[in-house]
Design a protein around this motif. Sequence first.
Motif, PDB file in Angstrom:
ATOM      1  N   SER A   2       0.829  -1.205   0.000  1.00 53.79           N
ATOM      2  CA  SER A   2       0.000   0.000   0.000  1.00 53.79           C
ATOM      3  C   SER A   2       0.864   1.256   0.000  1.00 53.79           C
ATOM      4  CB  SER A   2      -0.949  -0.008   1.199  1.00 53.79           C
ATOM      5  OG  SER A   2      -0.219   0.071   2.405  1.00 53.79           O
ATOM      6  N   ARG A   3       2.081   1.183   0.592  1.00 55.07           N
ATOM      7  CA  ARG A   3       2.985   2.345   0.566  1.00 55.07           C
ATOM      8  C   ARG A   3       3.481   2.613  -0.863  1.00 55.07           C
ATOM      9  NH1 ARG A   3       6.117   4.114   5.431  1.00 55.07           N
ATOM     10  NH2 ARG A   3       4.755   3.522   7.127  1.00 55.07           N
ATOM     11  N   VAL A   4       3.738   1.547  -1.604  1.00 53.83           N
ATOM     12  CA  VAL A   4       4.178   1.698  -2.991  1.00 53.83           C
ATOM     13  C   VAL A   4       3.050   2.325  -3.812  1.00 53.83           C
ATOM     14  CG1 VAL A   4       4.876   0.462  -5.070  1.00 53.83           C
ATOM     15  CG2 VAL A   4       5.791  -0.238  -2.848  1.00 53.83           C
ATOM     16  N   LEU A   6       0.601   4.140  -2.669  1.00 54.00           N
ATOM     17  CA  LEU A   6       0.456   5.520  -2.201  1.00 54.00           C
ATOM     18  C   LEU A   6       1.538   6.408  -2.833  1.00 54.00           C
ATOM     19  CD1 LEU A   6      -1.066   7.442  -0.354  1.00 54.00           C
ATOM     20  CD2 LEU A   6       0.536   6.828   1.464  1.00 54.00           C
ATOM     21  N   GLY A   7       2.743   5.915  -2.933  1.00 52.95           N
ATOM     22  CA  GLY A   7       3.829   6.665  -3.559  1.00 52.95           C
ATOM     23  C   GLY A   7       3.567   6.917  -5.038  1.00 52.95           C
ATOM     24  N   VAL A   8       3.104   5.893  -5.720  1.00 53.74           N
ATOM     25  CA  VAL A   8       2.786   6.034  -7.146  1.00 53.74           C
ATOM     26  C   VAL A   8       1.668   7.044  -7.346  1.00 53.74           C
ATOM     27  CG1 VAL A   8       1.846   4.818  -9.168  1.00 53.74           C
ATOM     28  CG2 VAL A   8       3.617   3.737  -7.782  1.00 53.74           C
ATOM     29  N   LEU A  10       0.847   9.484  -5.327  1.00 52.85           N
ATOM     30  CA  LEU A  10       1.368  10.807  -4.991  1.00 52.85           C
ATOM     31  C   LEU A  10       2.170  11.395  -6.151  1.00 52.85           C
ATOM     32  CD1 LEU A  10       1.674  12.997  -2.850  1.00 52.85           C
ATOM     33  CD2 LEU A  10       3.722  11.808  -2.046  1.00 52.85           C
ATOM     34  N   VAL A  11       3.005  10.588  -6.766  1.00 48.97           N
ATOM     35  CA  VAL A  11       3.779  11.047  -7.931  1.00 48.97           C
ATOM     36  C   VAL A  11       2.827  11.406  -9.076  1.00 48.97           C
ATOM     37  CG1 VAL A  11       5.411  10.287  -9.707  1.00 48.97           C
ATOM     38  CG2 VAL A  11       5.880   9.812  -7.296  1.00 48.97           C
TER      39      VAL A  11
END
Length: 87
Positions: A2-4, A6-8, A10-11
């Motif tokens: 889920s962090r990955v 979320l990072g994607v 966000l980018v």
Amino acid sequence: MSRVLLGVLLVAIVGSGIAVAYERYRHRQLFVELTKRERERDELNIEFGRLQLEQATWAQANRIDQVARERLGMKFPEAEDIVVVRQ
């Protein structure tokens, strides 16, 4: 995982925001350019109208007659100088 994700996301959001800001900036630039070109077109249309008026003035029959008499020394022939040729 889920962090990955979320990072994607966000980018993607930041990239989308930058793309929107750039496109608005580009739109403003193009609008300014369009306004400038329309002003130039209007000025050229005015100049073209003036030139057409000037051309009409110079092409008037009395103006041509005046120039022919003054500059070229031309005149209408006398009646006895006119010869009619018939076949």
